[in-house]
Motif scaffolding. Structure first.
Motif, PDB file in Angstrom:
ATOM      1  N   UNK A 344      25.429  15.283  19.713  1.00 48.85           N
ATOM      2  CA  UNK A 344      23.984  15.314  19.512  1.00 48.85           C
ATOM      3  C   UNK A 344      23.583  16.735  19.159  1.00 48.85           C
ATOM      4  N   UNK A 345      22.930  16.897  18.021  1.00 52.14           N
ATOM      5  CA  UNK A 345      22.459  18.209  17.608  1.00 52.14           C
ATOM      6  C   UNK A 345      20.984  18.179  17.286  1.00 52.14           C
ATOM      7  N   UNK A 346      20.490  19.271  16.742  1.00 52.92           N
ATOM      8  CA  UNK A 346      19.060  19.353  16.435  1.00 52.92           C
ATOM      9  C   UNK A 346      18.636  18.350  15.369  1.00 52.92           C
ATOM     10  N   UNK A 347      19.539  17.956  14.492  1.00 48.44           N
ATOM     11  CA  UNK A 347      19.194  16.917  13.503  1.00 48.44           C
ATOM     12  C   UNK A 347      18.833  15.615  14.200  1.00 48.44           C
ATOM     13  N   UNK A 348      19.615  15.240  15.209  1.00 48.61           N
ATOM     14  CA  UNK A 348      19.346  13.998  15.946  1.00 48.61           C
ATOM     15  C   UNK A 348      18.004  14.074  16.678  1.00 48.61           C
ATOM     16  N   UNK A 349      17.697  15.236  17.215  1.00 48.30           N
ATOM     17  CA  UNK A 349      16.430  15.414  17.935  1.00 48.30           C
ATOM     18  C   UNK A 349      15.257  15.263  16.964  1.00 48.30           C
ATOM     19  N   UNK A 350      15.363  15.896  15.806  1.00 44.96           N
ATOM     20  CA  UNK A 350      14.292  15.777  14.809  1.00 44.96           C
ATOM     21  C   UNK A 350      14.088  14.324  14.384  1.00 44.96           C
ATOM     22  N   UNK A 351      15.170  13.616  14.173  1.00 46.77           N
ATOM     23  CA  UNK A 351      15.072  12.208  13.776  1.00 46.77           C
ATOM     24  C   UNK A 351      14.393  11.396  14.867  1.00 46.77           C
ATOM     25  N   UNK A 352      14.742  11.689  16.125  1.00 51.68           N
ATOM     26  CA  UNK A 352      14.173  10.944  17.243  1.00 51.68           C
ATOM     27  C   UNK A 352      12.667  11.132  17.362  1.00 51.68           C
ATOM     28  N   UNK A 354      10.699  11.546  14.969  1.00 52.84           N
ATOM     29  CA  UNK A 354      10.057  11.013  13.774  1.00 52.84           C
ATOM     30  C   UNK A 354       9.996  11.959  12.600  1.00 52.84           C
ATOM     31  N   UNK A 355      10.799  13.026  12.622  1.00 48.81           N
ATOM     32  CA  UNK A 355      10.775  13.986  11.515  1.00 48.81           C
ATOM     33  C   UNK A 355      12.145  14.073  10.836  1.00 48.81           C
ATOM     34  N   UNK A 357      12.619  13.840   7.814  1.00 47.57           N
ATOM     35  CA  UNK A 357      12.448  14.610   6.579  1.00 47.57           C
ATOM     36  C   UNK A 357      12.870  16.068   6.787  1.00 47.57           C
ATOM     37  N   UNK A 358      12.395  16.676   7.893  1.00 48.74           N
ATOM     38  CA  UNK A 358      12.747  18.074   8.170  1.00 48.74           C
ATOM     39  C   UNK A 358      14.250  18.212   8.425  1.00 48.74           C
ATOM     40  N   UNK A 359      14.823  17.274   9.168  1.00 47.02           N
ATOM     41  CA  UNK A 359      16.261  17.312   9.424  1.00 47.02           C
ATOM     42  C   UNK A 359      17.037  17.275   8.110  1.00 47.02           C
ATOM     43  N   UNK A 360      16.634  16.384   7.224  1.00 46.37           N
ATOM     44  CA  UNK A 360      17.332  16.258   5.944  1.00 46.37           C
ATOM     45  C   UNK A 360      17.161  17.501   5.076  1.00 46.37           C
ATOM     46  N   UNK A 361      15.944  18.045   5.065  1.00 42.65           N
ATOM     47  CA  UNK A 361      15.687  19.225   4.234  1.00 42.65           C
ATOM     48  C   UNK A 361      16.509  20.416   4.716  1.00 42.65           C
ATOM     49  N   UNK A 362      16.526  20.654   6.028  1.00 42.85           N
ATOM     50  CA  UNK A 362      17.309  21.768   6.562  1.00 42.85           C
ATOM     51  C   UNK A 362      18.787  21.580   6.242  1.00 42.85           C
ATOM     52  N   UNK A 363      19.294  20.388   6.477  1.00 44.09           N
ATOM     53  CA  UNK A 363      20.716  20.127   6.208  1.00 44.09           C
ATOM     54  C   UNK A 363      21.047  20.285   4.727  1.00 44.09           C
ATOM     55  N   UNK A 364      20.157  19.814   3.873  1.00 47.26           N
ATOM     56  CA  UNK A 364      20.390  19.951   2.437  1.00 47.26           C
ATOM     57  C   UNK A 364      20.398  21.413   2.015  1.00 47.26           C
ATOM     58  N   UNK A 365      19.455  22.192   2.557  1.00 48.63           N
ATOM     59  CA  UNK A 365      19.399  23.613   2.206  1.00 48.63           C
ATOM     60  C   UNK A 365      20.606  24.370   2.759  1.00 48.63           C
ATOM     61  N   UNK A 366      21.081  23.969   3.922  1.00 44.32           N
ATOM     62  CA  UNK A 366      22.291  24.593   4.466  1.00 44.32           C
ATOM     63  C   UNK A 366      23.470  24.340   3.535  1.00 44.32           C
ATOM     64  N   UNK A 367      23.617  23.118   3.068  1.00 46.01           N
ATOM     65  CA  UNK A 367      24.726  22.795   2.155  1.00 46.01           C
ATOM     66  C   UNK A 367      24.594  23.553   0.843  1.00 46.01           C
ATOM     67  N   UNK A 368      23.380  23.671   0.328  1.00 44.43           N
ATOM     68  CA  UNK A 368      23.170  24.423  -0.911  1.00 44.43           C
ATOM     69  C   UNK A 368      23.516  25.890  -0.730  1.00 44.43           C
ATOM     70  N   UNK A 369      23.103  26.452   0.406  1.00 38.51           N
ATOM     71  CA  UNK A 369      23.393  27.860   0.671  1.00 38.51           C
ATOM     72  C   UNK A 369      24.896  28.082   0.867  1.00 38.51           C
ATOM     73  N   UNK A 370      25.545  27.154   1.563  1.00 38.59           N
ATOM     74  CA  UNK A 370      26.999  27.259   1.736  1.00 38.59           C
ATOM     75  C   UNK A 370      27.716  27.218   0.388  1.00 38.59           C
ATOM     76  N   UNK A 371      27.303  26.282  -0.458  1.00 35.78           N
ATOM     77  CA  UNK A 371      27.915  26.171  -1.784  1.00 35.78           C
ATOM     78  C   UNK A 371      27.699  27.457  -2.576  1.00 35.78           C
ATOM     79  N   UNK A 372      26.499  28.017  -2.464  1.00 35.93           N
ATOM     80  CA  UNK A 372      26.170  29.246  -3.183  1.00 35.93           C
ATOM     81  C   UNK A 372      27.076  30.397  -2.746  1.00 35.93           C
ATOM     82  N   UNK A 373      27.218  30.588  -1.427  1.00 36.98           N
ATOM     83  CA  UNK A 373      28.009  31.719  -0.939  1.00 36.98           C
ATOM     84  C   UNK A 373      29.497  31.556  -1.237  1.00 36.98           C
TER      85      UNK A 373
END
Length: 426
Positions: A344-352, A354-355, A357-373
Motif C-alpha cells: 500500500x502506497x500513496x497512490x492507493x491512498x489517493x485512489x481511496x 476519490x482522487x 486522477x492525482x495518483x495517475x498524474x503523479x505516477x505518469x510524471x514520475x515515469x516521464x521524468x525517469x525516462x528523461x533522465x
C-alpha cells in the motif's frame, strides 16, 4: 603473484555483494508546517482507508530494505577500497603491477557508484534518525551540498601523520565536509594529486612528496572514510530498527495512534512519511537542477554552471536524480517493486479518497521524468555547457511532479506541507 589472486577473490566477493542489491542506474529535525499555499487544515481524511497498513508497507517494504541495501553496499565499498589501497601499497614496494592497481581502482570506483545509487534512494527517506542534530548522521554519510576539498586534502595528511592539533586523529570527530561519500568521490575520481587549498593553511610538504606517496596517502585515507561510512550506516540501521529489545523509529511510526505512541494518530505518522518525499522539491528540483541551471544564484552568477552540479568528479549527477525519482515511485506504490500484491502506497491512498486522477498524474510524471533522465547521452555538467535546454526540460519534468505534490496531493490527503516547501511557488 599473490596480489593477483587476492584481487581476483575480492572481485568475486564484491560482485556478489553488489549483485544482491536492488538499485537503479542511468547513461540527499521535524519539518512539518501548518502554513503554505495548498495547506489543508483538516485533521484527517474521511475514509476507512487503512493508514496503519500504508505506514507498515512503506516502512517495511520501502525504507527498511533501502537502508539495509545501503549498509550492504557500504560494506562492499569499504572492501573494494581496502583492496585498491593494498595494491597501491604493494606497487610502491615493487610487489604489484600497474595493471593490478588499475583493476583494483576500477572496482573501488564501481563500488562507489553502487553505494551512491543506493544512497540517493535513501536520501528520499529522510526521517528522524537522519534529521536529528541538524542532520548530523545524514551529513556524516553524505554531506552534499556542503563540501570542502581543501579540508579533505588536509585530513589526508593528518591521517597519514596520525594526529591533528596535537591529538590522535579520529575520523569520527571530524566535520562531515572532510569525509562522507562526497570526500570519497573527490579522492577516487579526481586524479589531480595536487592539493586544492588556496588559503594560508595548506598540507605540509605535500608538494614535495612523490606521486606514489601521495597516491598511497589518499587511498589510505579513503579506506578510513569508507570505514566511517560503514559505521554510520550501521548507526542508521540501529536507530531505525532498534536494538536490545528497544524499538527504533520504524516501530514508532508503526505504533502511531496507540497508547503511549509518539504519534497521537496514524495520520500524523503518514504526514511524516509525506514530509520525506518533499526532498524531491528542495534538493532534487532546486539544488540539483535549478541552481546549476542558474535559476537560483550559483558560483557562476545566474547562468548555467557545470561547476555547480551535485557530483562533478564522478559525472554521476543525473543518475542521482534518477534514483531520487525511483524512491518517490516506491513511496507511491508502497514497495520496492510494482508487483508486490499486498503493498500500500500513496497512490492507493489517493485512489481511496476519490482522487485517482492525482495518483495517475503523479505516477505518469514520475515515469516521464525517469525516462528523461535515463536518456542523457552526456553528463549533466556537459549537458549544461552544450545543451542547457535539455537540462531545463528535466527541471520542468521534476517540477510537474512537485507542483502536484504541493497542491492536489496534500489537499486530497489532508496533509501538511513541510517548512522547506511551504510558500515555494517556483
Amino acid at each position: 603473484m599473490k596480489y593477483a589472486k587476492a584481487l581476483s577473490l575480492n572481485k568475486k566477493l564484491i560482485s556478489v555483494a553488489l549483485a544482491s542489491v536492488f538499485i537503479v542506474s542511468a547513461c540527499g529535525e521535524d519539518t512539518s508546517s501548518s502554513s503554505g499555499e495548498g495547506f489543508n487544515n483538516s485533521q484527517d481524511t474521511n475514509t476507512d482507508f487503512d493508514q496503519g497498513k500504508l505506514i507498515a508497507s512503506i516502512v517495511d517494504k520501502v525504507i527498511t530494505p533501502s537502508y539495509q541495501q545501503f549498509s550492504t553496499v557500504a560494506a562492499a565499498q569499504q572492501q573494494a577500497i581496502n583492496s585498491y589501497c593494498e595494491q597501491e601499497v604493494a606497487f610502491s614496494l615493487g610487489d604489484s603491477s600497474a595493471e593490478l592497481v588499475s583493476d583494483a581502482k576500477s572496482l573501488a570506483v564501481e563500488s562507489w557508484r553502487m553505494a551512491m545509487n543506493s544512497w540517493q534512494q535513501a536520501e528520499m527517506m529522510q526521517l528522524s534518525p537522519l534529521l536529528i542534530g541538524d542532520g548530523a548522521l545524514r551529513n556524516n554519510i553524505y554531506s552534499w551540498p556542503t563540501q570542502n576539498t581543501c579540508g579533505v586534502d588536509l585530513d589526508v595528511t593528518y591521517f597519514k601523520a596520525g594526529s591533528v592539533n596535537g591529538q590522535p586523529y579520529n575520523i569520527a570527530t571530524r566535520t562531515a565536509s572532510r569525509k562522507s561519500m562526497v570526500a570519497l568521490e573527490y579522492l577516487l575520481f579526481n586524479d589531480n594529486l595536487a592539493h586544492s587549498c588556496t588559503g594560508s593553511t595548506k598540507p605540509d610538504s605535500w608538494d614535495n612528496q612523490t606521486e606514489q606517496y601521495r597516491k598511497v596517502a589518499r587511498c589510505e585515507f579513503s579506506s578510513e572514510v569508507a570505514s566511517d561510512i560503514v559505521n554510520n550506516a550501521d548507526e542508521l540501521l540501529t536507530a531505525w530498527l532498534g536494538s536490545d529489545g528497544n524499538g527504533g523509529y520504524a516501530a514508532k511510526l508503526k505504533s502511531a495512534g496507540t497508547v503511549g505512541s509518539d504519534f497521537a494518530t496514524q495520520h500524523e505518522a503518514v504526514n511524516k512519511l509525506s514530509d520525506a518525499i518533499f526532498y524531491l522539491d528542495k534538493y532534487t528540483k532546486d539544488g540539483k537542477l535549478a541552481k546549476p541551471l542558474g535559476l537560483f544564484a550559483n558560483e557562476c552568477g545566474a547562468q548555467a554552471c557545470p561547476e555547480a552540479v551535485e557530483s562533478k568528479y564522478a559525472n554521476h549527477s543525473i543518475t542521482n536524480i534518477t534514483n531520487n525519482l525511483q524512491a518517490l515511485k516506491m513511496f507511491m506504490q508502497g514497495s520496492l517493486t510494482a508487483d508486490e500484491v499486498d503493498a500500500l502506497g500513496f497512490s492507493h491512498y489517493l485512489i481511496d479518497v476519490g482522487d485517482e486522477v492525482t495518483a495517475n498524474i503523479i505516477n505518469e510524471h514520475v515515469e516521464l521524468a525517469l525516462e528523461d533522465t535515463k536518456n542523457y547521452q552526456a553528463s549533466l555538467a556537459t549537458t549544461l555547457a552544450t545543451d542547457s535546454d535539455k537540462a531545463l526540460a528535466t527541471h520542468g519534468e521534476v517540477k510537474n511532479i512537485t507542483d502536484k505534490l504541493k497542491s492536489d496531493f496534500i489537499t486530497s490527503l489532508a496533509l501538511e506541507l513541510p517548512k522547506t516547501s511551504a510558500g515555494d511557488n517556483d
